[in-house]
Design a protein around this motif. Structure first.
Motif, PDB file in Angstrom:
ATOM      1  N   PHE A  55      51.449  48.619  43.930  1.00  0.00           N
ATOM      2  CA  PHE A  55      50.912  47.104  44.371  1.00  0.00           C
ATOM      3  C   PHE A  55      49.662  47.526  45.090  1.00  0.00           C
ATOM      4  O   PHE A  55      49.639  48.265  45.856  1.00  0.00           O
ATOM      5  CB  PHE A  55      52.080  46.335  45.184  1.00  0.00           C
ATOM      6  N   ILE A  56      48.739  46.145  44.910  1.00  0.00           N
ATOM      7  CA  ILE A  56      47.505  46.219  45.750  1.00  0.00           C
ATOM      8  C   ILE A  56      47.274  44.809  46.256  1.00  0.00           C
ATOM      9  O   ILE A  56      47.692  44.013  45.428  1.00  0.00           O
ATOM     10  CB  ILE A  56      46.274  46.588  44.801  1.00  0.00           C
ATOM     11  N   ALA A  57      46.964  44.830  47.318  1.00  0.00           N
ATOM     12  CA  ALA A  57      46.428  43.738  48.060  1.00  0.00           C
ATOM     13  C   ALA A  57      44.971  44.027  48.437  1.00  0.00           C
ATOM     14  O   ALA A  57      44.755  44.896  49.015  1.00  0.00           O
ATOM     15  CB  ALA A  57      47.267  43.572  49.419  1.00  0.00           C
ATOM     16  N   ILE A  58      44.256  43.098  47.974  1.00  0.00           N
ATOM     17  CA  ILE A  58      42.678  42.947  48.425  1.00  0.00           C
ATOM     18  C   ILE A  58      42.416  42.145  49.591  1.00  0.00           C
ATOM     19  O   ILE A  58      42.877  40.983  49.593  1.00  0.00           O
ATOM     20  CB  ILE A  58      41.876  42.349  46.927  1.00  0.00           C
ATOM     21  N   MET A  59      41.678  42.769  50.270  1.00  0.00           N
ATOM     22  CA  MET A  59      41.494  41.715  51.731  1.00  0.00           C
ATOM     23  C   MET A  59      39.987  41.545  51.561  1.00  0.00           C
ATOM     24  O   MET A  59      39.055  42.276  51.257  1.00  0.00           O
ATOM     25  CB  MET A  59      41.891  42.385  52.955  1.00  0.00           C
ATOM     26  N   TYR A  60      39.538  40.448  52.134  1.00  0.00           N
ATOM     27  CA  TYR A  60      38.237  39.908  52.291  1.00  0.00           C
ATOM     28  C   TYR A  60      38.110  38.946  53.625  1.00  0.00           C
ATOM     29  O   TYR A  60      38.742  37.960  53.844  1.00  0.00           O
ATOM     30  CB  TYR A  60      37.572  39.094  51.104  1.00  0.00           C
ATOM     31  N   ARG A  61      37.597  39.482  54.619  1.00  0.00           N
ATOM     32  CA  ARG A  61      37.167  38.804  55.976  1.00  0.00           C
ATOM     33  C   ARG A  61      38.397  38.350  56.517  1.00  0.00           C
ATOM     34  O   ARG A  61      38.703  36.938  56.950  1.00  0.00           O
ATOM     35  CB  ARG A  61      36.153  37.550  55.655  1.00  0.00           C
ATOM     36  N   GLY A  62      39.345  39.222  56.487  1.00  0.00           N
ATOM     37  CA  GLY A  62      40.801  38.797  57.236  1.00  0.00           C
ATOM     38  C   GLY A  62      41.737  38.119  56.394  1.00  0.00           C
ATOM     39  O   GLY A  62      42.883  38.021  56.837  1.00  0.00           O
ATOM     40  N   ASN A  63      41.435  37.745  55.173  1.00  0.00           N
ATOM     41  CA  ASN A  63      42.529  37.230  54.293  1.00  0.00           C
ATOM     42  C   ASN A  63      42.884  38.191  53.005  1.00  0.00           C
ATOM     43  O   ASN A  63      42.012  39.065  52.742  1.00  0.00           O
ATOM     44  CB  ASN A  63      41.778  36.053  53.564  1.00  0.00           C
ATOM     45  N   VAL A  64      44.065  38.212  52.725  1.00  0.00           N
ATOM     46  CA  VAL A  64      44.410  38.901  51.614  1.00  0.00           C
ATOM     47  C   VAL A  64      43.934  37.737  50.544  1.00  0.00           C
ATOM     48  O   VAL A  64      44.625  36.771  50.368  1.00  0.00           O
ATOM     49  CB  VAL A  64      45.900  38.942  51.651  1.00  0.00           C
ATOM     50  N   VAL A  65      43.234  37.992  49.645  1.00  0.00           N
ATOM     51  CA  VAL A  65      42.740  37.284  48.638  1.00  0.00           C
ATOM     52  C   VAL A  65      43.354  37.320  47.197  1.00  0.00           C
ATOM     53  O   VAL A  65      43.520  36.663  46.385  1.00  0.00           O
ATOM     54  CB  VAL A  65      40.970  37.425  48.393  1.00  0.00           C
ATOM     55  N   GLU A  66      43.782  38.800  46.977  1.00  0.00           N
ATOM     56  CA  GLU A  66      44.657  38.933  45.466  1.00  0.00           C
ATOM     57  C   GLU A  66      45.674  39.833  45.942  1.00  0.00           C
ATOM     58  O   GLU A  66      45.413  40.837  46.869  1.00  0.00           O
ATOM     59  CB  GLU A  66      43.734  39.102  44.692  1.00  0.00           C
ATOM     60  N   TYR A  67      46.813  39.722  45.203  1.00  0.00           N
ATOM     61  CA  TYR A  67      47.892  40.596  45.627  1.00  0.00           C
ATOM     62  C   TYR A  67      48.742  40.765  44.195  1.00  0.00           C
ATOM     63  O   TYR A  67      48.951  39.648  43.597  1.00  0.00           O
ATOM     64  CB  TYR A  67      49.011  39.894  46.475  1.00  0.00           C
ATOM     65  N   GLY A  68      49.124  41.942  43.927  1.00  0.00           N
ATOM     66  CA  GLY A  68      49.904  42.067  42.632  1.00  0.00           C
ATOM     67  C   GLY A  68      50.077  43.525  42.162  1.00  0.00           C
ATOM     68  O   GLY A  68      49.719  44.448  42.754  1.00  0.00           O
ATOM     69  N   PRO A  69      50.501  43.700  41.107  1.00  0.00           N
ATOM     70  CA  PRO A  69      50.830  45.139  40.385  1.00  0.00           C
ATOM     71  C   PRO A  69      49.353  45.822  40.286  1.00  0.00           C
ATOM     72  O   PRO A  69      48.462  45.089  39.859  1.00  0.00           O
ATOM     73  CB  PRO A  69      51.477  45.000  39.085  1.00  0.00           C
ATOM     74  N   ALA A  70      49.070  47.033  40.653  1.00  0.00           N
ATOM     75  CA  ALA A  70      47.832  47.838  40.833  1.00  0.00           C
ATOM     76  C   ALA A  70      46.940  47.606  39.541  1.00  0.00           C
ATOM     77  O   ALA A  70      46.056  47.303  39.335  1.00  0.00           O
ATOM     78  CB  ALA A  70      47.989  49.206  41.275  1.00  0.00           C
TER      79      ALA A  70
END
Lengths: 339, 329
Positions: free
Chosen positions: A227-242
């Protein structure tokens, strides 16, 4: 309901910069909810650029700092409540860290193997030094090193790749369920990097250990993660299977990242200018990516988008999926505590 | 236009002499982007310093020559050696160092940095006139003119790096050297800065030499690529060819080890580690890690030879006798 290995609920961290009168606040981690399932070992990558809050999040998970708001649960136990929190000893047998610079993880004045013996003895994994030797030898072997080639040597006698393997061996000694690795390969040369990354995949299988892999490098994250969580400026903006996230990004920021990675075999169109200017996005009350987003509409500049669930297993902090896709629901309202 | 011949450059340290660059020859051609790739400690940054003629203790050039053909402005050219290079800094050759934070003077504005750099080597009109020229140039590069009033610490890392690129290219030098120009920057910012560099190079028709450890960056922007290993150039050729048909086993293994998005197949790093440059092994320096090593690789150092047009490699696999069965994986 199965117990989560680790779960963050609406976690925020505010740093105060400067003194109390003239200083300002920096929202390093902003209302992040994430979890890692405990049923089978898996690797979750937290991907972000410098300043995205990913290292702060790692430090919160390792209890090196407390969050300003929110809850952290480990195996269902709230870690911020003294009645349910793990003891120091329990905690170290549950989660272990690996840090970015292996040359800073070990002192120049102590043989590298002494760290492994200390971990084994202090955490009660081995009762005597002789028993500890067996434990140390076994874990060094599981990272592909022979104890005879490590014993008594100092850090400058190893390459960065070898030292990072030794850090991994040390982390394995308490047989943790979870390893939090903060940029573990960014200081390591390309030719040696894959040896460390492959080790994570192997240990997930052989040691049943889960990893939280913090990185700015999308290609190793893609290679290693479930799984990957993409962070931007303190927020997780997207999460899901890599695979899904990087092959078909949902959030416009992930899309921009993917277009910026210098991929071999796929040349850039030189004339495309991407929105890369940094502005004061931390403090925005609306979507922080809106000033650079190609799809931004009026609402994006006015209110924080909700984290929406895209069936079956993805999430995106964006108004776009709500408008464009059928079957999309709202997973979590932004925390009312707000900015 | 700028040629190095058999250059060896050493660092004198307490632990001994580090042979950072060993017997390297290299030509920077007109109107090209030349990449230099390699891992930390392979000598790529040292090579760049020698190209710039910036040789100060503990670094010294112990052998070889540098030859620069500098235009006089009237169509003729003069030939300069290593020691004379500082005279033509900024005008003929400029250098964008690795850490933008530490090269800009922290206590003066960006405008003053431009003014200092320009007037030192180049007599111009009044300060107001220079400011106008600089502002025009920044607009050409799509940078906000406001940065002129800012101090370095007020700019983001990406903006500081852009200012350095503007500063280094303002006098239209014939050669621009850039040492890891985008390391430690975000990928999106990186792409913007690489675009800026390639645009400047294309418009000025000059030469750009880029040192980077990131092969993806080289693939995207360079025309020719040199691969360094343990103080030597082991392969050099047109970038497309180096990626499509690497001739040195080190290059091949390095490219193969890189994970790619969209392909989750197993990748392997290269076993072992680079040799110490305090006391480098004889023979080929990659021999200890090479999967195709032969007995004489450990004894005889392979020379850098042209295997196909303009594509050179230093590897015994391409010797006449073995050439038939060569073919680097």
């Amino acid at each position: 309901m199965s117990t989560k290995l680790i779960e963050l609920r609406n976690v925020s961290k505010i740093f105060r910069i400067g003194n109390i009168l003239t200083g300002s606040e920096l929202l390093a981690v902003d209302d992040v909810s994430l979890s890692l399932d405990g049923t089978s070992p898996s690797i979750l990558s937290i991907v972000g650029e410098s300043g995205s809050g990913k290292t702060t999040l790692a430090r919160i998970m390792l209890k090196l700092i407390d969050p300003s708001r929110g809850e952290i649960l480990m195996q269902g136990r709230n870690q911020l409540d003294r009645k349910t929190a793990m003891s120091d000893h329990e905690f170290k047998r549950f989660v272990q860290p690996i840090f970015q610079n292996p040359f800073e993880s070990f002192s120049a004045r102590k043989p590298v193997d002494s760290y492994l013996y200390e971990t084994a003895l202090n955490l009660g994994i081995a009762p005597t030094r002789r028993a500890a030797r067996d434990v140390v030898a076994a874990e060094l072997e599981s990272v592909g090193l022979n104890i005879d080639n490590v014993t008594g040597k100092y850090r400058n006698q190893f390459s960065g790749g070898e030292l990072q393997r030794i850090s991994v061996a040390r982390a394995l000694i308490p047989r943790p369920k979870l390893i939090v690795a903060d940029e573990p390969v960014s200081m390591i040369d390309a030719s040696l990097r894959m040896n460390v990354v492959n080790l994570f995949l192997e240990l997930k299988r052989t040691h049943q250990v889960s990893f939280i892999y913090i990185t700015h490098d999308l290609s190793t994250a893609y290679y290693v993660s479930d799984f990957i969580a993409i962070m931007y400026r303190g927020n997780v903006v997207e999460y899901g299977p890599a695979g899904k996230i990087l092959e078909q990004p949902e959030h416009p920021y992930t899309e921009l990242l993917m277009r910026s990675v210098p991929v071999i075999g796929d040349k850039w169109d030189e004339d495309v200018a991407l929105p890369d200017m940094e502005t004061s996005e931390y403090s925005l009350r609306a979507c922080k990516f809106a000033p650079r987003c190609a799809y931004a509409q009026e609402i994006c500049r006015q209110a924080r988008p909700p984290m929406v669930v895209i069936p079956p297993d993805r999430q995106s902090l964006c108004y776009r999926p709500v408008d464009f896709r059928p079957g999309v629901t709202v997973a979590a309202e932004p925390s009312r505590a707000g900015v | 236009m700028l040629t190095l011949e058999n250059i060896s450059a050493h660092y004198t340290t307490r632990r001994g002499v580090v042979q950072a660059v060993d017997n390297v020859s290299l030509t920077v051609r007109e109107n090209e982007i030349l990449g230099i790739a390699g891992e930390s400690g392979c000598g790529k940054s040292t090579l760049l310093k020698v190209l710039y003629g910036y040789v100060a203790r503990p670094l010294s050039v112990v052998a070889g020559t540098l030859r620069a053909e500098v235009p006089n402005g009237n169509g003729s050219r003069r030939i300069l050696g290593l020691k004379e290079m500082p005279k033509v800094w900024w005008q003929f050759i400029s250098y964008i160092p690795q850490a933008s934070q530490s090269v800009l003077n922290p206590v003066i504005t960006i405008e003053s940095q431009f003014f200092d750099a320009i007037t030192r080597f180049h007599q111009t009109g009044s300060r107001a006139q220079t400011r106008r020229q600089v502002a025009d140039y920044l607009r050409q590069l799509e940078l906000p003119v406001d940065v002129l009033n800012a101090y370095p610490h007020q700019l983001s890392g990406g903006m500081r790096q852009r200012v350095l690129v503007a500063l280094a290219t303002f006098l239209h030098p014939r050669i621009i050297l850039a040492d890891e120009p985008t390391t430690a920057l975000d990928v999106v910012v990186q792409r913007g800065i690489l675009r800026m560099l390639t645009r400047v190079q294309r418009e000025m028709g000059n030469s750009l030499v880029v040192v980077s450890h990131d092969l993806g960056v080289h693939y995207q922007i360079t025309h020719r690529l040199a691969i360094m290993y343990a103080g030597k150039i082991v392969e050099i050729g047109p970038t497309e060819k180096v990626f499509a048909r690497p001739l040195h086993p080190y290059t091949a293994a390095l490219i193969k080890s890189l994970p790619r998005i969209g392909d989750q197949s197993q990748r392997e790093g290269i076993a072992g580690a680079p040799p110490s440059l305090l006391n480098p092994p004889k023979g080929c320096r990659f021999a200890a890690r090479c999967s195709q090593v032969m007995a004489h690789c450990r004894e005889i150092e392979p020379p850098l030879v042209e295997i196909e047009p303009d594509h050179f490699a230093a590897c015994h696999l391409h010797d006449a006798g073995v050439a038939g069965k060569a073919g680097v994986a």
